[in-house]
Design an enzyme around this catalytic site. Structure first.
Site, PDB file in Angstrom:
ATOM      1  N   LYS A 176      20.013  -9.309  -7.057  1.00 34.45           N
ATOM      2  CA  LYS A 176      19.513 -10.312  -6.117  1.00 34.45           C
ATOM      3  C   LYS A 176      18.225 -10.831  -6.717  1.00 34.45           C
ATOM      4  CE  LYS A 176      17.639 -11.072  -1.485  1.00 34.45           C
ATOM      5  NZ  LYS A 176      17.241 -10.469  -0.189  1.00 34.45           N
TER       6      LYS A 176
ATOM      7  N   ILE B 293      22.260 -13.944  -0.945  1.00 38.73           N
ATOM      8  CA  ILE B 293      21.936 -12.966   0.096  1.00 38.73           C
ATOM      9  C   ILE B 293      20.918 -13.663   0.982  1.00 38.73           C
ATOM     10  CG2 ILE B 293      20.933 -10.710   0.596  1.00 38.73           C
ATOM     11  CD1 ILE B 293      22.057  -9.742  -2.087  1.00 38.73           C
TER      12      ILE B 293
ATOM     13  N   TYR C 282      17.363  -5.475  -6.723  1.00 37.09           N
ATOM     14  CA  TYR C 282      16.653  -6.525  -5.976  1.00 37.09           C
ATOM     15  C   TYR C 282      15.341  -6.831  -6.685  1.00 37.09           C
ATOM     16  CZ  TYR C 282      14.563  -8.716  -1.746  1.00 37.09           C
ATOM     17  OH  TYR C 282      13.981  -9.566  -0.842  1.00 37.09           O
TER      18      TYR C 282
END
Length: 374
Positions: free
Chosen positions: A233, A272, A205
């Site tokens: 992400k 996401i 992330y």
């Protein structure tokens, strides 16, 4: 490759150096769901000692084929919701509201969940709460979608411990952030991510606006060769997503307002999403089929959902839609009345697409409950 196994959360320990982990969803059967007329949360049952032969079968390693199949399925996921965690008036988890919310998500095309992420307020949970919610999600919904536990931390030790527990209770993958506040060097970043990748399938992330440190391209390029690598992400925009896509690196956009173009114009696998908590069906449509008009029509609502730091606007919106109780754990507080009135008008325009929403109310300030101890 096997998932390492640790059950400190329920009082059983095994030597992770010599005992292979169970496959996801095979071990954890200790959540008792509340009865229909009870407001009590799910609780943990006591474990019983199994005979040696049964234990050996339970702890059988995950085969390479199983691992490859799991990773392949995760890499195809288009729409993952960073799911909201609802609360009761005492600030404890409202699992009844959570289950209803997740069921509506599944019915409207969501393929995966981030459990205990920023949107789900994992940062306000104890690790016991965090792992319990992952286990509950797996136990209740694991056969219907991908369960990704946000088990990252700015402490490598804590990230490893939480991730071991997450895989032990059956999560499909981990979401791992780079160390924040107490930032490390680039060599430290590489060492941290390599350590957590050893635990099982992982999405990295990158959100510099929260961590204060970007995960640079060369780190991602090196990490992608790890067998547990799933993708990243990415919240820094579509130029980087395009660059990664050109190199065969899987990305999920972390920006709802850019996600449609990320998916259809810049090579992102999907998103996401925060907004999909309220509009799962519309977001599913946008991830599976180009729809520039729908994307344009949702821009104003998405801007409002990020008019204050996430998850403040989403929490407020879901309370206004009657999907959760209007309860906030500090330091989060609801949007002020002026912003709630703005949001109500935007939500009313798409109310028919908000599953479970029967009415949209602005709510008064005293309708909200703010809890600091829970």
């Amino acid at each position: 490759m096997t998932h390492r196994h640790l059950q400190a959360h329920v009082g059983l320990r095994c030597d992770t150096r010599s005992v292979a982990a169970p496959p996801p969803r095979q071990l954890w059967h200790s959540i008792r769901r509340p009865s229909a007329d009870s407001d009590r949360p799910a609780v943990l049952r006591k474990w019983t000692v199994q005979p040696r032969a049964a234990l050996a079968e339970t702890l059988a390693p995950v085969s390479l084929t199983q691992t490859q199949e799991s990773v392949a399925a995760l890499k195809k996921t288009r729409l993952i919701t960073a799911v909201k965690t609802p609360y009761r008036e005492d600030g404890k988890f409202d699992l009844r509201a959570y289950d209803a919310h997740v069921q509506r998500q599944i019915e409207n095309g969501i393929e995966g969940l981030i459990v205990g992420g920023t949107t789900g307020e994992g940062q306000l949970m104890s690790w016991d709460e965090h792992v319990m919610l992952i286990a509950h999600t797996v136990n209740t919904f694991g056969s219907q979608l991908q369960v990704i536990g946000n088990t990252g931390s700015n402490s490598t030790r804590e990230a490893l411990h939480a991730t071991e527990q997450g895989f032990a209770v059956g999560m499909d993958a981990a979401l791992q952030i780079n160390p924040y506040y107490g930032k490390t060097s680039l060599d430290g970043l590489m060492a941290h991510f390599t350590a957590v990748l050893h635990e099982g399938p992982t999405i990295i992330y990158n959100v510099p606006s929260r961590t204060g440190q970007d995960v640079p391209d060369h780190i991602v390029q090196r990490l992608q060769h790890h067998p547990n690598w799933l993708g990243v992400k990415e919240c820094t925009g579509n130029n980087r997503i395009q660059s990664y896509a050109d190199q065969g690196i899987i990305c999920w956009s972390g920006n709802d307002d850019e996600a449609h173009d990320s998916r259809h114009n810049h090579g992102a696998q999907g998103v996401i999403s925060v907004t999909s908590n309220v509009l799962p069906g519309l977001f599913s449509q946008m991830m599976h089929k180009r729809n520039a008009e729908l994307n344009s029509n949702l821009q104003e609502l998405m801007a409002w959902l990020f008019c204050e730091p996430n998850p403040v606007p989403l929490n407020t919106a879901m309370a206004m839609c009657g999907l959760i109780k209007p309860v906030f754990r500090l330091p989060y507080v609801p949007l002020n009345r002026e912003k709630r009135e703005q949001g109500a008008k935007l939500l009313q325009q798409v109310q028919e697409h908000i599953p479970g929403c029967k009415d949209i109310r602005v709510l008064n300030d005293d309708d909200f409950k703010i809890v600091s101890k829970y």
